[in-house]
Design a protein around this motif. Structure first.
Motif, PDB file in Angstrom:
ATOM      1  N   GLY A   1       0.827  -1.195   0.000  1.00  0.00           N
ATOM      2  CA  GLY A   1       0.000   0.000   0.000  1.00  0.00           C
ATOM      3  C   GLY A   1       0.861   1.244   0.000  1.00  0.00           C
ATOM      4  O   GLY A   1       2.063   1.170   0.269  1.00  0.00           O
TER       5      GLY A   1
ATOM      6  N   ASP B   1      -1.866  -4.163  -4.643  1.00  0.00           N
ATOM      7  CA  ASP B   1      -3.040  -3.296  -4.650  1.00  0.00           C
ATOM      8  C   ASP B   1      -3.343  -2.835  -6.079  1.00  0.00           C
ATOM      9  O   ASP B   1      -3.302  -3.640  -6.999  1.00  0.00           O
ATOM     10  CB  ASP B   1      -2.818  -2.122  -3.688  1.00  0.00           C
ATOM     11  CG  ASP B   1      -4.081  -1.296  -3.459  1.00  0.00           C
ATOM     12  OD1 ASP B   1      -5.161  -1.895  -3.320  1.00  0.00           O
ATOM     13  OD2 ASP B   1      -3.992  -0.056  -3.412  1.00  0.00           O
TER      14      ASP B   1
ATOM     15  N   GLY C   1      -3.535   0.550  -0.300  1.00  0.00           N
ATOM     16  CA  GLY C   1      -3.546  -0.896  -0.115  1.00  0.00           C
ATOM     17  C   GLY C   1      -4.944  -1.424   0.150  1.00  0.00           C
ATOM     18  O   GLY C   1      -5.117  -2.578   0.542  1.00  0.00           O
TER      19      GLY C   1
ATOM     20  N   ALA D   1      -5.871  -4.543  -1.774  1.00  0.00           N
ATOM     21  CA  ALA D   1      -5.108  -5.708  -1.303  1.00  0.00           C
ATOM     22  C   ALA D   1      -5.718  -6.263  -0.024  1.00  0.00           C
ATOM     23  O   ALA D   1      -5.888  -7.476   0.138  1.00  0.00           O
ATOM     24  CB  ALA D   1      -3.647  -5.319  -1.077  1.00  0.00           C
TER      25      ALA D   1
END
Length: 352
Positions: free
Chosen positions: A174, A264, A319, A322
């Protein structure tokens, strides 16, 4: 030998024999072949990465890398640059988007100051690895030196390695940095040779000149700096960002320690491209999360040869995508571990 070189030398291919065993088990489960789609391929990939037929990824860590960008001076975004500083501090308080999403899987969120413009106190809950107070303005010269670019990658390696040493099973990448879609688009334009306008999007908002001005700034930066597309460190140094380099380091470290790393959106995918250019085997350890709304995200994913699993119209960064993908990895692990095989199911039926 520096940390970057040592890390690259430790990266080996995923365990193909374990992947074959996992594939056979997945195909033998009590379901039509291929009916669980990407869950099946993720389970097989995780088996190959970890060397475990029944992989365990209980301890999840999101690493958010923060830095500022000198190209902000060119008016590429309307957002105040000090947003980077106060949002970086918010990560340690759990108040950001990625923190809220990570919370549902008990994922730890680690924040790293690689180059925030402004000082962060040691007791703020942020890991301080500041290389400089933001990059230089790439529209006037190189964003950073080659040595600083390597340093940024090594910051990511150090932080990721420390988290793995503490027991992390899977990492997520991230970032935080006002203006960082501009260097991301610049790196992609260099690697593809395309018109910057084709890979430039809104980011968190564009300045008064719109996307056309943002793309023109990128075109100017490339013309002034002449980054060499065959030398990815040169590209990172001349038109990149410190947090982008750090995320590339996270990916390299994950691969060196045989840990999966969830990528991400747009900016993280650019970092993944940098890691891939340094060592192609890292791709075997990457799990792409979501298809960012940024136009360059699709081009970057295609260039890398990966396909994001989620289509959520997201472009927050941090992020967040993710972290949102972590439960899908959990589901893949549960599938290969807890589903019965067709043979087991038939035996149970025969026993009744």
């Amino acid at each position: 030998m520096n940390v970057l070189q040592e890390t690259i030398q430790h990266i080996q291919s995923a365990n193909k024999e374990m992947m074959e065993q996992a594939r056979k088990r997945v195909d033998a489960l009590c379901k039509p072949p291929g009916s669980l789609g990407k869950l099946e391929s993720i389970a097989v990939q995780l088996a190959g990465i970890t060397g475990q037929l029944l992989p365990m990824i209980d301890k999840k860590v999101m690493i958010v890398c923060a830095a500022d960008h000198g190209v902000y001076e060119e008016g590429v975004t309307p957002n105040p640059q000090d947003v980077t500083l106060f949002q970086t501090l918010n990560f340690s308080k759990g108040g950001t988007g990625v923190c809220a999403i990570a919370h549902i899987t008990n994922a730890k969120v680690v924040t790293v100051d690689v180059g925030v413009k402004g000082d962060i106190l040691p007791d703020a809950g942020i890991i301080i690895h500041k290389i400089k107070h933001g990059t230089a303005n790439m529209a006037k010269g190189p964003a950073m030196s080659r040595e600083e670019a390597i340093q940024s990658i090594e910051v990511g390696i150090h932080v990721a390695t420390a988290e793995i040493a503490q027991g992390a099973h899977v990492l997520g990448t991230g970032e935080m940095g006002i203006g960082n879609t501009t260097p991301s688009a610049a790196i992609l334009a260099v690697l593809t040779g395309c018109d910057p306008l084709d890979v430039t999007g809104l980011g968190a908002g564009v300045g008064k000149g719109g996307i056309e001005h943002k793309a023109a700034v990128i075109k100017k930066a490339i013309a002034i700096n002449q980054p060499n597309p065959k030398d990815i460190i040169d590209v990172l140094a001349k038109v990149g960002g410190l947090e982008i380099g750090a995320m590339a380091g996270i990916i390299l470290a994950a691969a060196a320690h045989r840990k999966p790393v969830v990528i991400d959106g747009f900016i993280s995918t650019i970092a993944a491209l940098i890691a891939y250019k340094l060592e192609p085997k890292v791709k075997e350890y990457m799990i792409p999360s979501h298809a960012s709304e940024e136009p360059g995200a699709r081009i970057a994913a295609e260039l890398l040869g990966v396909e994001p699993m989620l289509h959520m119209n997201m472009r927050l960064g941090e992020g967040s995508g993710a972290a949102l993908a972590f439960p899908i990895l959990d589901a893949a692990c549960s599938m290969i571990k807890n589903m019965v095989t067709l043979e087991q199911s038939m035996n149970l039926l025969a026993e009744r």
